[in-house]
Design a protein around this motif. Structure first.
Motif, short mmCIF file in Angstrom:
data_model
loop_
_atom_site.label_atom_id
_atom_site.label_comp_id
_atom_site.label_asym_id
_atom_site.label_seq_id
_atom_site.Cartn_x
_atom_site.Cartn_y
_atom_site.Cartn_z
N ILE A 90 14.62 1.16 -67.28
CA ILE A 90 13.88 1.49 -66.06
C ILE A 90 13.86 3.00 -65.85
O ILE A 90 12.84 3.57 -65.46
N GLN A 91 14.98 3.65 -66.12
CA GLN A 91 15.08 5.11 -66.00
C GLN A 91 14.02 5.78 -66.88
O GLN A 91 13.36 6.74 -66.44
N LYS A 92 13.84 5.27 -68.08
CA LYS A 92 12.85 5.84 -68.99
C LYS A 92 11.44 5.71 -68.40
O LYS A 92 10.65 6.66 -68.43
N GLU A 93 11.14 4.55 -67.84
CA GLU A 93 9.83 4.34 -67.21
C GLU A 93 9.66 5.30 -66.03
O GLU A 93 8.61 5.90 -65.86
N TRP A 94 10.69 5.42 -65.22
CA TRP A 94 10.64 6.29 -64.05
C TRP A 94 10.44 7.74 -64.48
O TRP A 94 9.64 8.47 -63.88
N ASP A 95 11.17 8.17 -65.51
CA ASP A 95 11.03 9.54 -66.02
C ASP A 95 9.60 9.84 -66.42
O ASP A 95 9.10 10.95 -66.17
N GLU A 96 8.94 8.87 -67.03
CA GLU A 96 7.55 9.07 -67.46
C GLU A 96 6.59 9.13 -66.29
O GLU A 96 5.48 9.67 -66.42
N GLU A 97 7.00 8.59 -65.15
CA GLU A 97 6.12 8.54 -63.98
C GLU A 97 6.36 9.68 -62.98
O GLU A 97 5.62 9.80 -61.99
#
Length: 94
Positions: A19-26
């Motif tokens: 989820i952190q990876k997704e959030w970082d991309e957003e």
């Protein structure tokens, strides 16, 4: 002496990383705030520490329902980590 992490606790940690990876991309987009909220909910699962605590937190909901089905559908890359956590909870709770 450090305590041994439960299987579900380890799986929740991996879900948080995904989820952190997704959030970082957003970051910088309108979706980032919602993803940050989802990240917080995943941390709640981790803080439950074991399958029993996680089941109590979920209150008969699926992990998808807990995190938000719409968000999960929009982020299919985390599906595998959700499935791993679900299996860990079942295995540990059995």
């Amino acid at each position: 002496m450090a305590r041994e992490k439960s299987i579900s606790e380890k799986a929740a940690g991996k879900l948080i990383l995904a989820i952190q990876k997704e959030w970082d991309e957003e970051i910088g987009t309108i979706q980032a705030d919602y993803s940050e909220d989802v990240l917080g909910m995943a941390h709640e699962l981790l803080q439950a520490r074991n399958a029993k605590g996680m089941k109590e937190l979920l209150k008969n909901r699926t992990i998808d329902e807990f995190l938000g089905e719409f968000w999960v559908r929009r982020h299919p890359t985390i599906r595998i980590e959700i499935q791993c956590l679900e299996r860990a909870i079942k295995q540990e709770y059995a």
